[in-house]
Design a protein around this motif. Structure first.
Motif, PDB file in Angstrom:
ATOM      1  N   ASP A  20       0.961  -1.166  -0.038  1.00 45.46           N
ATOM      2  CA  ASP A  20      -0.021  -0.034  -0.003  1.00 45.46           C
ATOM      3  C   ASP A  20       0.791   1.241  -0.165  1.00 45.46           C
ATOM      4  N   ALA A  21       2.310   1.177   0.076  1.00 44.86           N
ATOM      5  CA  ALA A  21       3.193   2.531  -0.001  1.00 44.86           C
ATOM      6  C   ALA A  21       3.579   2.772  -1.494  1.00 44.86           C
ATOM      7  N   GLU A  22       3.956   3.796  -1.793  1.00 45.44           N
ATOM      8  CA  GLU A  22       4.383   4.300  -2.825  1.00 45.44           C
ATOM      9  C   GLU A  22       5.730   3.471  -3.418  1.00 45.44           C
ATOM     10  N   VAL A  23       6.515   3.368  -2.533  1.00 42.17           N
ATOM     11  CA  VAL A  23       7.684   2.412  -2.926  1.00 42.17           C
ATOM     12  C   VAL A  23       7.762   1.515  -1.826  1.00 42.17           C
ATOM     13  N   THR A  24       7.935   0.305  -2.357  1.00 39.05           N
ATOM     14  CA  THR A  24       8.230  -0.974  -1.701  1.00 39.05           C
ATOM     15  C   THR A  24       9.467  -1.734  -2.071  1.00 39.05           C
ATOM     16  N   THR A  25      10.131  -2.427  -1.229  1.00 36.28           N
ATOM     17  CA  THR A  25      11.392  -3.042  -1.553  1.00 36.28           C
ATOM     18  C   THR A  25      11.061  -4.427  -1.160  1.00 36.28           C
ATOM     19  N   ASP A  31      15.932  -5.026   6.075  1.00 40.25           N
ATOM     20  CA  ASP A  31      15.554  -3.461   6.027  1.00 40.25           C
ATOM     21  C   ASP A  31      14.549  -3.351   4.906  1.00 40.25           C
ATOM     22  N   ASN A  32      14.239  -4.649   4.190  1.00 37.47           N
ATOM     23  CA  ASN A  32      13.087  -4.447   3.194  1.00 37.47           C
ATOM     24  C   ASN A  32      11.714  -4.383   3.682  1.00 37.47           C
ATOM     25  N   HIS A  44      18.740  -6.982  -1.488  1.00 34.80           N
ATOM     26  CA  HIS A  44      17.958  -6.217  -2.236  1.00 34.80           C
ATOM     27  C   HIS A  44      17.489  -6.582  -3.713  1.00 34.80           C
ATOM     28  N   HIS A  45      16.512  -7.125  -3.800  1.00 32.10           N
ATOM     29  CA  HIS A  45      16.102  -7.844  -5.068  1.00 32.10           C
ATOM     30  C   HIS A  45      15.256  -7.131  -6.016  1.00 32.10           C
ATOM     31  N   LEU A  46      14.118  -6.441  -5.690  1.00 35.10           N
ATOM     32  CA  LEU A  46      13.352  -5.797  -6.331  1.00 35.10           C
ATOM     33  C   LEU A  46      12.551  -4.692  -5.617  1.00 35.10           C
ATOM     34  N   LYS A  47      12.267  -3.518  -6.447  1.00 37.55           N
ATOM     35  CA  LYS A  47      11.626  -2.504  -5.931  1.00 37.55           C
ATOM     36  C   LYS A  47      10.098  -2.244  -6.726  1.00 37.55           C
ATOM     37  N   ILE A  48       9.030  -1.973  -6.067  1.00 34.45           N
ATOM     38  CA  ILE A  48       7.974  -1.603  -6.824  1.00 34.45           C
ATOM     39  C   ILE A  48       7.544  -0.218  -6.339  1.00 34.45           C
TER      40      ILE A  48
END
Length: 318
Positions: A20-25, A31-32, A44-48
């Motif tokens: 539901d956030a603008e940026v999701t890691t 820390d993801n 750190h694999h993927l950012k949405i």
């Protein structure tokens, strides 16, 4: 901004994370926003990144085991299309809208009724006792010499208990690996039903072989049992008890039955008779029939003896 759902495929019950956030890691580091502990997932694999209500961007963050979207490797993808199939390392996942349709509810084995065949443990106990009785009865009927109780118990332990126990143990381990749960009650009931089916089908097949004075009923039964009935029974169990998908269940059933079917068929008397002139099983005489259904005209014993007297060594009477 309406939340999205990340469905993470796992054994048995899937895992669902709300985005539901603008940026999701997403990654293995703590820390993801969404943490995946699989060792093939990068820290750190993927950012949405979400842009309003309509579009989102998926950004790959690693060179090792990079993210694949709809089976394609991409470094960055801006899309409005959902759902999306994701491969994060070896983790399979789907990015879904909240209004995504789910499959119909599968009923419990026995439809939740305790008096149903698959609904209570006492049916499993009764069927095990019936299988033991049937195994003991078979031994008793085939005891042409002196009958011994010790031999009866050994036969029941070796043929009935061991057979049922091995199948229950093997299938329960497989079920645990596939769906991460146990269905021992339903599994024992299913194995016992298949055991009884084999026993009564064997009797019927033997009578057909005697009726037609031929080996083909036994051959069809043996091949059909290992190639069709056992895979079919396993597939039905996986579909209706374990609730796996039909195509996957059929494939798994064929793989499960193959180690049993191949050696059993190759070592069967029918297969040895087809591959070699010698067979340990007696060939039926076409002039014999239980209901006087003759494939050839029969002769009296006296006529047969007279014909045999006229034969040379190595010849056969018609």
């Amino acid at each position: 901004m309406e939340a999205l759902i990340l469905e993470i495929n796992t054994r048995g019950l899937h895992r669902y994370e709300q985005i539901d956030a603008e940026v999701t890691t997403i990654g293995r580091a703590l820390d993801n926003d969404i943490i995946l502990s699989d060792p093939t997932v990068a820290p750190h694999h993927l950012k949405i990144i979400r842009y309003g209500e309509d579009s989102l961007e998926l950004v790959n963050l690693t060179e090792v085991n990079p993210t694949r979207i709809d089976n394609r490797r991409v470094d960055s993808l801006v899309t409005e299309k959902l759902p999306l199939n994701l491969e994060i390392g070896r983790i399979q996942a789907q990015l879904l809208p909240r209004n995504h349709a789910v499959s119909a509810t599968r009923p419990l084995a026995g439809k939740g009724k305790s008096n149903h065949l698959f609904g209570h443990a006492y049916w499993a106990v009764i069927l095990v006792l019936v299988c033991l009785f049937v195994g003991g009865l078979e031994f008793f009927l085939n005891s042409y010499t002196s009958f011994k109780w010790s031999e009866l118990f050994k036969h029941m332990l070796r043929e009935s208990v061991l057979t049922i126990g091995v199948f229950v143990l093997a299938l329960s381990i497989l079920e645990r690996l596939l769906v991460n749960r146990w269905e021992i009650r339903q599994l024992v009931t299913s194995v016992c039903l298949v055991y009884l089916l084999y026993y009564f089908a064997s009797i019927f097949t033997y009578q057909l072989s005697y009726l037609f004075t031929a080996n083909w009923p036994a051959t069809l039964f043996r091949f059909g049992w290992y190639l069709l009935i056992i895979p079919g029974a396993v597939a039905l169990y996986l579909v209706h008890i374990s609730h796996l998908k039909r195509n996957r269940s059929i494939l798994l059933a064929m793989l499960i039955a193959s180690p049993i079917a191949v050696p059993s068929i190759l070592q069967s008397p029918e297969m040895r008779a087809m591959l070699d002139d010698f067979s340990s099983s007696a060939r039926y005489q076409n002039s014999l029939s239980s209901l006087n259904w003759h494939l050839k005209k029969t002769v009296t014993i006296e006529s047969f003896i007279e014909q045999a007297k006229d034969l040379e060594a190595g010849e056969f009477a018609d």
